[in-house]
Design a protein around this motif. Structure first.
Motif, PDB file in Angstrom:
ATOM      1  N   SER A 141       9.682  -1.347  10.169  1.00 38.24           N
ATOM      2  CA  SER A 141       9.537  -0.034  10.801  1.00 38.24           C
ATOM      3  C   SER A 141       9.323   1.057   9.764  1.00 38.24           C
ATOM      4  N   LEU A 142      10.083   0.994   8.664  1.00 43.50           N
ATOM      5  CA  LEU A 142       9.939   1.998   7.612  1.00 43.50           C
ATOM      6  C   LEU A 142       8.558   1.915   6.971  1.00 43.50           C
ATOM      7  N   LEU A 143       8.079   0.691   6.753  1.00 42.08           N
ATOM      8  CA  LEU A 143       6.740   0.529   6.182  1.00 42.08           C
ATOM      9  C   LEU A 143       5.661   1.008   7.148  1.00 42.08           C
ATOM     10  N   PHE A 144       5.852   0.735   8.434  1.00 43.65           N
ATOM     11  CA  PHE A 144       4.898   1.198   9.449  1.00 43.65           C
ATOM     12  C   PHE A 144       4.830   2.721   9.448  1.00 43.65           C
ATOM     13  N   LEU A 145       6.003   3.365   9.464  1.00 44.94           N
ATOM     14  CA  LEU A 145       6.047   4.822   9.536  1.00 44.94           C
ATOM     15  C   LEU A 145       5.574   5.479   8.242  1.00 44.94           C
ATOM     16  N   GLY A 146       5.803   4.801   7.124  1.00 43.84           N
ATOM     17  CA  GLY A 146       5.412   5.380   5.842  1.00 43.84           C
ATOM     18  C   GLY A 146       4.021   4.998   5.387  1.00 43.84           C
ATOM     19  N   ALA A 147       3.355   4.120   6.149  1.00 42.44           N
ATOM     20  CA  ALA A 147       2.046   3.627   5.735  1.00 42.44           C
ATOM     21  C   ALA A 147       1.030   4.746   5.561  1.00 42.44           C
ATOM     22  N   SER A 148       1.070   5.726   6.438  1.00 45.76           N
ATOM     23  CA  SER A 148       0.102   6.821   6.352  1.00 45.76           C
ATOM     24  C   SER A 148       0.277   7.626   5.073  1.00 45.76           C
ATOM     25  N   LEU A 149       1.484   7.550   4.488  1.00 50.20           N
ATOM     26  CA  LEU A 149       1.737   8.248   3.229  1.00 50.20           C
ATOM     27  C   LEU A 149       1.503   7.351   2.022  1.00 50.20           C
ATOM     28  N   ILE A 150       1.752   6.024   2.186  1.00 53.78           N
ATOM     29  CA  ILE A 150       1.675   5.100   1.064  1.00 53.78           C
ATOM     30  C   ILE A 150       0.251   4.647   0.773  1.00 53.78           C
ATOM     31  N   LEU A 151      -0.444   4.149   1.805  1.00 49.07           N
ATOM     32  CA  LEU A 151      -1.742   3.533   1.576  1.00 49.07           C
ATOM     33  C   LEU A 151      -2.797   4.476   0.992  1.00 49.07           C
ATOM     34  N   PRO A 152      -2.844   5.768   1.388  1.00 49.81           N
ATOM     35  CA  PRO A 152      -3.852   6.644   0.771  1.00 49.81           C
ATOM     36  C   PRO A 152      -3.657   6.807  -0.731  1.00 49.81           C
ATOM     37  N   LEU A 153      -2.451   6.513  -1.226  1.00 42.86           N
ATOM     38  CA  LEU A 153      -2.165   6.638  -2.651  1.00 42.86           C
ATOM     39  C   LEU A 153      -2.455   5.360  -3.416  1.00 42.86           C
ATOM     40  N   THR A 154      -2.845   4.309  -2.711  1.00 45.12           N
ATOM     41  CA  THR A 154      -3.059   3.022  -3.366  1.00 45.12           C
ATOM     42  C   THR A 154      -4.543   2.743  -3.557  1.00 45.12           C
ATOM     43  N   THR A 155      -4.801   1.757  -4.398  1.00 48.90           N
ATOM     44  CA  THR A 155      -6.157   1.260  -4.618  1.00 48.90           C
ATOM     45  C   THR A 155      -6.177  -0.225  -4.249  1.00 48.90           C
ATOM     46  N   PRO A 156      -7.347  -0.797  -4.052  1.00 51.31           N
ATOM     47  CA  PRO A 156      -7.415  -2.240  -3.760  1.00 51.31           C
ATOM     48  C   PRO A 156      -6.737  -3.093  -4.833  1.00 51.31           C
ATOM     49  N   ASP A 157      -6.872  -2.665  -6.115  1.00 52.86           N
ATOM     50  CA  ASP A 157      -6.238  -3.420  -7.194  1.00 52.86           C
ATOM     51  C   ASP A 157      -4.714  -3.336  -7.113  1.00 52.86           C
ATOM     52  N   MET A 158      -4.189  -2.190  -6.756  1.00 55.21           N
ATOM     53  CA  MET A 158      -2.740  -2.034  -6.618  1.00 55.21           C
ATOM     54  C   MET A 158      -2.207  -2.914  -5.497  1.00 55.21           C
ATOM     55  N   LEU A 159      -2.934  -2.964  -4.382  1.00 57.79           N
ATOM     56  CA  LEU A 159      -2.519  -3.803  -3.266  1.00 57.79           C
ATOM     57  C   LEU A 159      -2.599  -5.283  -3.633  1.00 57.79           C
ATOM     58  N   ALA A 160      -3.612  -5.641  -4.411  1.00 58.68           N
ATOM     59  CA  ALA A 160      -3.745  -7.034  -4.846  1.00 58.68           C
ATOM     60  C   ALA A 160      -2.587  -7.431  -5.752  1.00 58.68           C
ATOM     61  N   ASP A 161      -2.208  -6.537  -6.654  1.00 57.39           N
ATOM     62  CA  ASP A 161      -1.086  -6.825  -7.548  1.00 57.39           C
ATOM     63  C   ASP A 161       0.231  -6.866  -6.781  1.00 57.39           C
ATOM     64  N   PHE A 162       0.355  -6.019  -5.775  1.00 56.09           N
ATOM     65  CA  PHE A 162       1.542  -6.056  -4.916  1.00 56.09           C
ATOM     66  C   PHE A 162       1.631  -7.405  -4.212  1.00 56.09           C
ATOM     67  N   SER A 163       0.501  -7.866  -3.685  1.00 57.21           N
ATOM     68  CA  SER A 163       0.459  -9.162  -3.016  1.00 57.21           C
ATOM     69  C   SER A 163       0.816 -10.284  -3.982  1.00 57.21           C
ATOM     70  N   SER A 164       0.326 -10.197  -5.209  1.00 51.80           N
ATOM     71  CA  SER A 164       0.601 -11.216  -6.207  1.00 51.80           C
ATOM     72  C   SER A 164       2.080 -11.265  -6.562  1.00 51.80           C
ATOM     73  N   CYS A 165       2.690 -10.103  -6.715  1.00 47.54           N
ATOM     74  CA  CYS A 165       4.118 -10.038  -7.024  1.00 47.54           C
ATOM     75  C   CYS A 165       4.935 -10.633  -5.869  1.00 47.54           C
ATOM     76  N   GLY A 166       4.552 -10.291  -4.649  1.00 52.08           N
ATOM     77  CA  GLY A 166       5.217 -10.865  -3.488  1.00 52.08           C
ATOM     78  C   GLY A 166       5.033 -12.369  -3.433  1.00 52.08           C
ATOM     79  N   GLY A 167       3.868 -12.848  -3.866  1.00 51.57           N
ATOM     80  CA  GLY A 167       3.604 -14.278  -3.896  1.00 51.57           C
ATOM     81  C   GLY A 167       4.520 -15.017  -4.854  1.00 51.57           C
ATOM     82  N   LEU A 168       4.794 -14.413  -6.005  1.00 48.82           N
ATOM     83  CA  LEU A 168       5.717 -15.027  -6.959  1.00 48.82           C
ATOM     84  C   LEU A 168       7.111 -15.174  -6.358  1.00 48.82           C
ATOM     85  N   ILE A 169       7.538 -14.147  -5.625  1.00 47.95           N
ATOM     86  CA  ILE A 169       8.855 -14.203  -4.990  1.00 47.95           C
ATOM     87  C   ILE A 169       8.862 -15.230  -3.866  1.00 47.95           C
ATOM     88  N   MET A 170       7.762 -15.314  -3.117  1.00 49.57           N
ATOM     89  CA  MET A 170       7.658 -16.314  -2.067  1.00 49.57           C
ATOM     90  C   MET A 170       7.673 -17.730  -2.650  1.00 49.57           C
TER      91      MET A 170
END
Length: 237
Positions: free
Chosen positions: A171-200
Motif C-alpha cells: 500500500s505504501l509503495l502504491f501510494l508513493g509510486a507517483s512520487l518515487i517513479l518519476p525520480l527513477t531511471t530505467p537503470d535504477m529500476l534494473a539495479d533495484f530488481s537485481s538487488c531484490g533478486g540477490l535477496i530472493m
C-alpha cells in the motif's frame, strides 16, 4: 488500488486453508513442496539479477544494507515478533505441528521476505500505482495462494499474519509510486530488481535449508540501491 487487496486475500485464504487441512495433507507434499518453492524463489532471483546495469552500486548496497541490518539486528527483531505472534495464535488455535521454535523462526523470516519483500510485489505495487495495471500483483497472488497452504500446514495460522506487513508494504509503495517513479531511471529500476533478486536467491537457499542466509538483515539494501545507483551513474559512470 486492487492489487494489494487481492494479494492479501490470497495469502490469508491460502494460510487458513493450509492450517485447517494440515494434518490431512500428505507428508511428502508438506516436506518436499517447500523445496520446490525455494527453488522457484532462487530461479526468480536469478532472472532478476541478470537485469543489472551497474554491478558496483548493487554490491555496495547489498553489503552496506546488510551491515546496517546486522547493526540494528533486524533479523532478531522479526524473529522476536514472530515468536510472540506464534504464542498468541496457538492459544487460540491448534499448535503449529511438530516444528521446533528455531526451525519455525527460520522459516518465518524467509517467508516474510518471500511474501512481503519480493521484487514482484514491490515492483508490481509501484507499477499499479503509476499505471493502474495490477497484473503483476494478481500473478503474485496466484503464486501466494498455492504457496501459503504448504507452509501453513506445518506452521499453522501464524503464516496468515504476514498479510499485515505485506499489505502495508504494498500500500505504501502504491501510494508513493507517483512520487518515487518519476525520480527513477530505467537503470535504477534494473539495479533495484537485481538487488531484490540477490535477496530472493538467498531466501531460496534458506527455504530449502541449504544455507541460513540472514535475509531479513539484507532488506535495508533495497532502500539504498537506487540512490547509490543514481550517484554512481552520475559521478562515476
Amino acid at each position: 488500488m486492487i492489487g494489494p487487496f487481492i494479494n492479501g486475500a490470497a495469502l490469508l485464504a491460502g494460510s487458513v486453508a493450509g492450517a485447517m487441512i494440515g494434518p490431512k495433507l500428505n507428508a511428502n507434499i508438506r516436506t518436499r513442496m517447500p523445496m520446490v518453492f525455494g527453488c522457484a524463489s532462487m530461479g526468480l532471483g536469478v532472472a532478476m539479477i541478470v537485469k543489472v546495469k551497474l554491478l558496483a552500486p548493487v554490491m555496495l548496497a547489498l553489503v552496506v544494507g546488510s551491515l546496517l541490518g546486522e547493526i540494528i539486528k533486524l533479523d532478531n527483531i522479526i524473529q522476536n515478533c514472530a515468536a510472540k505472534a506464534r504464542i498468541v495464535i496457538e492459544k487460540l488455535t491448534r499448535p503449529s505441528g511438530d516444528m521446533d521454535q528455531e526451525e519455525f523462526l527460520d522459516k518465518f523470516v524467509a517467508l516474510l521476505v518471500l511474501f512481503c519483500m519480493s521484487g514482484t510485489g514491490i515492483y508490481g505495487s509501484m507499477t499499479e500505482g503509476m499505471t493502474g495495471d495490477a497484473t503483476l500483483l494478481i500473478v503474485k497472488s496466484i503464486l501466494d495462494f498455492f504457496t501459503a497452504p504448504i507452509f501453513a500446514s506445518t506452521m499453522g495460522f501464524t503464516v496468515g499474519i504476514l498479510v499485515f506487513p505485506q499489505f502495508l508494504v504494498q500500500s505504501l509503495l502504491f501510494l508513493g509510486a507517483s512520487l518515487i517513479l518519476p525520480l527513477t531511471t530505467p537503470d535504477m529500476l534494473a539495479d533495484f530488481s537485481s538487488c531484490g533478486g540477490l535477496i530472493m536467491l538467498a531466501t531460496g537457499f534458506r527455504i530449502c535449508g541449504i544455507k541460513q542466509f540472514p535475509v531479513a538483515n539484507m532488506i535495508p539494501a533495497l532502500i539504498l540501491v537506487m540512490p547509490l545507483s543514481y550517484l554512481w551513474a552520475t559521478y562515476l559512470g
